[in-house]
Design a protein around this motif. Structure first.
Motif, short mmCIF file in Angstrom:
data_model
loop_
_atom_site.label_atom_id
_atom_site.label_comp_id
_atom_site.label_asym_id
_atom_site.label_seq_id
_atom_site.Cartn_x
_atom_site.Cartn_y
_atom_site.Cartn_z
N LEU A 145 5.11 17.20 25.48
CA LEU A 145 4.80 15.88 26.03
C LEU A 145 5.15 15.82 27.51
O LEU A 145 4.37 15.31 28.33
N ALA A 146 6.32 16.34 27.87
CA ALA A 146 6.72 16.34 29.27
C ALA A 146 5.74 17.12 30.14
O ALA A 146 5.38 16.68 31.25
N LEU A 147 5.28 18.25 29.64
CA LEU A 147 4.33 19.07 30.40
C LEU A 147 2.98 18.37 30.53
O LEU A 147 2.38 18.33 31.62
N ARG A 148 2.48 17.81 29.44
CA ARG A 148 1.17 17.14 29.48
C ARG A 148 1.21 15.92 30.40
O ARG A 148 0.27 15.68 31.17
N LEU A 149 2.30 15.16 30.34
CA LEU A 149 2.41 14.01 31.23
C LEU A 149 2.52 14.45 32.69
O LEU A 149 1.96 13.80 33.58
N ALA A 150 3.23 15.54 32.93
CA ALA A 150 3.34 16.04 34.31
C ALA A 150 1.98 16.46 34.85
O ALA A 150 1.65 16.20 36.02
N VAL A 151 1.18 17.10 34.01
CA VAL A 151 -0.17 17.50 34.44
C VAL A 151 -1.01 16.27 34.76
O VAL A 151 -1.78 16.25 35.74
N ILE A 152 -0.87 15.22 33.95
CA ILE A 152 -1.60 13.97 34.22
C ILE A 152 -1.15 13.36 35.55
O ILE A 152 -1.98 12.99 36.40
N LEU A 153 0.15 13.25 35.75
CA LEU A 153 0.67 12.64 36.98
C LEU A 153 0.30 13.44 38.23
O LEU A 153 0.20 12.88 39.32
#
Length: 505
Positions: A437-445
């Motif tokens: 989740l942290a990685l996917r959100l970072a990619v989005i941001l």
């Protein structure tokens, strides 16, 4: 590491399982206990390359006994590694699930070249450390049950490493059926071994090394027999190999073999081992080979003594090499990594500070590596590059990493975009799900490839398998595209067994 610390290495070999316990003292590890059991898992692979129930049970029983002996050891004091048989076994996950439970510790399935590197470390640390040895160019050979490792190195540095799928158990099963020793069988076995090892001629030529060393299993057994017959201690020669071959042929079979210096548990695989060793001598023009005292398990022990700094540095260097090789955008990797780390520590506060003595700190470090490598697949194709990246990691030559560690990184790379159902049971692991989740959100941001606004999102884990995301202030209004991607992300998680709530977007 503090003097007096006990360390333990477990080697799940194709022929034998070994437990080595030692005590650290001023840079050296002194043996305090050694257990070895002949398991012959290499014999237990069926035609579909699955371990038979009997082979798995033999392994579990042995590991249960080892586990009893390791009671009281901390996780940081023990490492277990598995080699060629479990690299090949299609049902290895079934075996490892119970094996880790009965042993009480994790088990790393290591790639062939990583096995070779650790073998060299074990040999090098048990050889005298002198000015002459610093200059000595070494060839190290280890003939195991289903693989043979070759390494060129100097001092404590392995420089050229390779693993070949030829070994004493595999060759004994294939060419010495029923344990029968015949001239035709040895001739066929040596020719076949040379065919597999032939490519070694390109890298391990006689001009590349000064002294040949043999580690573990077959070579140690041959050295014991030759010494018992009056030969020089810890030395294998061409003449000695010819003498031993004659003894095997005269015996006619493993059952009838009576030879001083050879243990009973070695007789069943000596035919295959000798044929591979003779092939190595011929191919590499070896006149004599010194029997080394170090082996894979010793290399594991010495790296345990240096962890986490030494091995982490090696793995970090491997990640950096892969990032450079596949021309990863370093600025984007950095911003995604920094953002993912900041998000992860919100979900797992124990990871703050990155202390790798704790599981949370190790998870944070692995998340950083995944972020650094999340775009390596773009050099193959921008279309579904996450799938290409995962494939690269599952098949890369990555010193310092175990197969399962690389696979875990590959799953993070695979899952950093797209649908989540492709990850299957991996999402059942709470730490992995939070890393992802942290990685996917970072990619989005960071989708616009610029630094995101600090503290844009607030994450929490209110319950087991439940996550909450809160957008700060009017962030969603100022970054509508990011907010749209965030809402789609929440929908994707709702299709898994995880509950993800979103507020402020």
């Amino acid at each position: 590491m503090q003097n007096g610390t006990r360390l333990a290495a477990v080697d799940l070999g194709s022929n034998s399982f070994r437990l080595e316990i030692g005590q650290f003292d001023h840079g050296q590890i002194h043996r305090t206990e050694y257990l070895k059991e002949t398991v012959r898992q290499g014999n237990g692979l069926d035609s579909a390359r699955n371990l038979t129930p009997e082979a798995m049970q033999r392994g579990w029983d042995t590991l249960a006994r080892f586990g009893e002996r390791l009671a009281g050891f901390k996780r940081s004091q023990v490492r277990a590694v598995a080699t060629q048989t479990l690299r090949e076994a299609r049902n290895r996950d079934e075996f490892l699930l119970r094996a880790r439970t009965v042993l009480g510790f994790g088990i790393d399935v290591i790639p062939g070249r990583e096995e070779a590197r650790l073998i060299y470390q074990g040999v090098a640390h048990t050889l005298p450390q002198t000015d002459a040895s610093e200059r000595e160019r070494r060839l190290v050979i280890d003939i195991g049950g289903r693989s043979t490792e070759m390494i060129l190195g100097r001092a404590l540095e392995a420089r050229v490493m390779e693993s070949y799928r030829v070994g004493s158990v595999a060759w004994s099963m294939k060419y010495f059926e029923g344990g029968l020793f015949t001239p035709a069988a040895f001739r066929a076995a040596e020719i076949a071994a040379k065919a597999v090892l032939d490519e070694a001629l390109n890298s391990y030529t006689r001009t590349q090394w000064d002294v040949a060393y043999g580690a573990s299993g077959t070579i140690g057994a041959v050295g014991d027999v030759l010494a018992a017959a009056g030969g020089a201690p810890d030395l294998v020669t061409r003449t000695g190999l010819d003498w031993l071959l004659d003894k095997l042929l005269k015996a006619g079979s493993a059952d009838k073999l009576r030879i001083e210096g050879m243990r009973d548990d070695r007789k069943a695989v000596i035919g295959g081992g000798v044929s591979v060793l003779r092939a190595v001598f011929d191919l590499l023009d070896i006149k004599e080979m010194r029997v080394a005292q170090g082996a894979l398990r010793h290399g594991v022990l010495y790296e345990l003594a240096e962890r986490d700094e030494g091995v982490a540095d090696l793995r970090a260097a491997t990640v950096a090499r892969l990032a450079t090789r596949f021309q990863v955008d370093p600025a984007q990797a950095r911003r995604v990594g920094d953002t993912a780390a900041a998000l992860f520590v919100q979900l797992v506060p124990a990871a703050r500070g990155g202390q790798t003595t704790h599981r949370a700190g190790r998870a944070l470090r692995k998340l950083a590596w995944a972020a650094q490598l999340h775009e390596i697949g773009t050099q193959i194709s921008h279309s579904e590059y996450h799938k290409h990246g995962a494939y690269i990691l599952d098949n890369a030559d990555a010193p310092g990493f175990a197969v399962n560690e690389l696979h875990a990184l590959g799953l993070l790379v695979l899952g950093h975009r797209g649908k989540l159902r492709k990850l299957g049971a991996a999402l059942d692991d709470e730490t992995f799900a939070r890393q992802l989740l942290a990685l996917r959100l970072a990619v989005i941001l960071c989708h616009a490839r610029r630094d995101p606004e600090a503290d844009a999102l607030r994450l929490a884990a209110p319950d087991a398998r439940a996550l909450a995301i809160t957008c700060r202030g009017n962030w969603a209004d100022r970054f509508p595209q990011s907010a749209h991607l965030l809402r789609e992300e929440v929908v994707a998680w709702q299709k898994t067994g995880w509950s993800v709530a979103l507020a402020g977007a």
